[in-house]
Design an enzyme around this catalytic site. Sequence first.
Site, PDB file in Angstrom:
ATOM      1  CG  ASP A 371      56.741  85.439  14.953  1.00  0.00           C
ATOM      2  OD1 ASP A 371      56.755  86.944  14.728  1.00  0.00           O
ATOM      3  OD2 ASP A 371      58.939  85.320  14.526  1.00  0.00           O
ATOM      4  CB  ALA A 372      52.622  81.460  17.431  1.00  0.00           C
ATOM      5  N   GLY A 376      51.104  82.790  12.616  1.00  0.00           N
ATOM      6  CA  GLY A 376      51.456  81.840  11.950  1.00  0.00           C
ATOM      7  C   GLY A 376      52.547  80.691  11.770  1.00  0.00           C
ATOM      8  CE1 TYR A 461      65.777  86.998  14.434  1.00  0.00           C
ATOM      9  CE2 TYR A 461      66.369  84.399  14.930  1.00  0.00           C
ATOM     10  CZ  TYR A 461      67.112  85.758  15.319  1.00  0.00           C
ATOM     11  OH  TYR A 461      67.670  85.993  15.645  1.00  0.00           O
ATOM     12  CG  ASP A 462      64.504  81.192   7.930  1.00  0.00           C
ATOM     13  OD1 ASP A 462      65.272  82.764   7.963  1.00  0.00           O
ATOM     14  OD2 ASP A 462      64.637  80.589   7.693  1.00  0.00           O
ATOM     15  CE1 TYR A 463      62.357  81.862  16.631  1.00  0.00           C
ATOM     16  CE2 TYR A 463      61.077  83.043  14.786  1.00  0.00           C
ATOM     17  CZ  TYR A 463      61.691  83.289  16.025  1.00  0.00           C
ATOM     18  OH  TYR A 463      62.156  84.016  16.173  1.00  0.00           O
TER      19      TYR A 463
HETATM   20 CU   LIG Z   1      68.325  86.159  17.673  1.00  0.00          CU
END
Ligand SMILES: [Cu+2]
Length: 732
Positions: A371-372, A376, A461-463
């Site tokens: 994802d990075a 980004g 997703y949330d990080y």
């Molecule tokens: Cu998970």
Amino acid sequence: MEISSSALRLPFLFLLVPLLLFFLLSPWNPLHNLSGGGDSAGRRTQFPPKSLTSISPPPAEPLSPPPRNHNSATARNPLDPLTVGEIHRVRSILSSYQPFLHHFPSIQSMSLDEPDKSRVLGWKSGDPIPSRKAFVIALLDNQSHLLTIDLDSGRVETHEISSGSGYPMLTMEDVVAAVQTAVSYPELEASAAARGLSVANLSCISPSPGWFGPDEEGKRILKVLCFSKQGTPNFYMRPLEGLVMTVDVDRREVVQFSDTGKGIPIPGRANTDYRFRPGNKPPEMERINPISMEQPRGPSFTVTDGHLVKWANWEFHLKPDQRAGLVVSRVVVRDSETGAARSVMYKGFPSELFVPYMDADEGWYFKSYMDAGEFGLGATAMPLVPLNDCPRNAYYMDGIFVSADGQPFVQSNMICLFERYAGDAAWRHSELTVSSGGQELREARAKVTLVARMAASVGNYDYTFDWEFQTDGLIKITVSLSGMLMVKGTVHDNMNQVQNQDEMGPLVSENAIGVVHDHFITFHLDMDVDGPNNTFVKVNLVKEENVEGKTPRKSYLKPKRHVAKTEDDARIKLSLYDPSEFHVVNPSRMSRLGNPSGYKVVPGGNAASLLDHSDPPQLRSAFTNNQIWVTPYNRSELWAGGLLVYQSHGDDTLDVWSQRNRAIEDRDVVLWYTLGFHHVPCQEDFPVMPTVAASFQLKPVNFFERNPILTARPVFEEDLPVCRPSESASII
Ligand SMILES: [Cu+2]
Ligand SMILES: *[C@@H]1O[C@H](CO)[C@@H](O)[C@H](O)[C@H]1NC(C)=O
Ligand SMILES: *[C@@H]1O[C@H](CO)[C@@H](O)[C@H](O)[C@H]1NC(C)=O
Ligand SMILES: *[C@@H]1O[C@H](CO)[C@@H](O)[C@H](O)[C@H]1NC(C)=O
Ligand SMILES: *[C@@H]1O[C@H](CO)[C@@H](O)[C@H](O)[C@H]1NC(C)=O
Ligand SMILES: *[C@@H]1O[C@H](CO)[C@@H](O)[C@H](O)[C@H]1NC(C)=O
């Protein structure tokens, strides 16, 4: 840009906002740029717009800090991110640059090209800042151009065309192009119709494809998956299972269309909506009274020149980054005895995030996101929600990022900074001294910390990333996961319908399987403990046996120090039955007792990737083959999965660099730590997951001469005039 189909949904946005409106308001809209000089032009508009929020007015929303004007900001520190003015300048330099005269490339990323570390370390506040440079990754005719641009001279200093595998980070324009291409593909209508829907009832997202061999080379592809958005903002819970479109992003064509799931029902919408509505049925529990932290004299930290944070004994530079999300640099702690400012870390940030799913089906095998480097973490960080994401006493910071046309836009309130008091003690002791007649001794110190936070919403997703600084010198880094599961549609709505339950995977709702997956976050930690030259020491706890005769004991543990000479010695797989401490020490800085000054990385809950090393996702994410690595500092080795990660083959990973087996003793070294999660979904993860967090720490070892907060002052009743225990609790 004409958007005729409301089926088009961007994976970054969850809220039900009519798309057209989104495009008109969005900074990604090519019609919308900052050069007009308007005060808040380019500011990402708050979603949902006020006028559309809901029919019955909800309680007053928490106030976001008022918009800030960034148009006249200037850089004051060598590490400050590019300003609005500088981004405009880079764009204008590139538009008159010979190779781009006829065709302006797509700007996939633009960021500060940081000055050499030695220049930064030699710089003091008040000095003129070293010449400002930008690093640009541009895409033109399928080629990735890497350029450095000197802003003072206005010249392109270096220009290289990448010859390795992988493409630059995707832009919002790429994502929009892929989804648009897919939703206008004629066969999609039949797939929707087979499920009783029309294309207008769908929300489609465009996850990255991973990389699985020659068929997928030479072109940028995205997979497009669709969901029913009927009756819910949470379309992720309603997949059109078995439907996958592979889109060539540049040619704008669907290169593969596959629908094997026409017989699989779309999971229902019941209970999928997660939004607060005043009439919602409250949970069956006693209500919690409003709670907040009081700071009668205001916060104790300062942020000067936009990015320099000072708090208690800490000082560091904090900046938003389009790829890494949040970067802390030049982390310095003041020695509580001498007052000297001592270096701990030059730079720390999440370098890559790898999320492989554990399902080999056509619609699932490719799901192995990075994802990075692909989307980004800063690019996907929306404004934090005051009072809920961050406490009332938080300070907010905006990111200034760059869109594909080279124009700046504001990612507002994407970082928050606040002091935390969670009611814990920083140290304590109480004692009843029996021998001196029952004398009582009680000492405790309240633990207050400083947290810098950002939250990326990468699709479903949330990080949340937290850097928490303690006055005892410890830094705690936490990653918290929340958001939506990726669910797989199934004909089953109860486990009792399946013979082999392990074959199917966990059912989290009727007709919805929560597919098992992992999350790995690899941190780049350029430790500079009392200076750049450090040594990595593994302190292994080994069992001593065969002590018969000397003692009634049969075994005990003994620490054995191993100095890592080369990179081979510093590849660590964690194991409870082979315990070690992992120290980064400065061999030329001894304590008064002759111990080298150091910091140790303290792992917490963690998980390792068990994928085969030759599995394509694992090849590309070979940086997760170990939990700890140490490499010699190299300004080009920042991104654990490589500079160009999207569709990469794994030829530029931390693993590849580390295999050079370079010398690392008493050198400027970088420590890499991977935090992992295995995620076996359960019903509580539906329809939105309660937050799951894991941490690791950077903790001083023999860095201070003694407990650095020994002489800290306790808190007294008169310090806190507002809140009294007798007023807030009715204890009988
Ligand atoms: Cu998970
Ligand atoms: C940005 O805005 C300026 C002024 O409104 C305009 O001249 C320029 O063409 C715009 N650029 C783009 C790429 O839309
Ligand atoms: C699909 O969308 C159309 C237009 O918004 C709507 O009229 C129709 O009821 C929807 N179909 C379903 C099955 O919800
Ligand atoms: C770039 O890709 C496009 C679309 O895939 C293709 O038409 C074109 O020939 C390619 N150009 C080069 C220079 O490879
Ligand atoms: C620095 O890193 C780059 C990219 O991995 C590599 O090509 C170069 O050889 C490295 N330099 C040294 C001195 O190791
Ligand atoms: C760090 O080590 C390098 C390589 O051994 C050496 O050249 C350099 O002078 C050292 N720097 C300091 C500040 O000690």
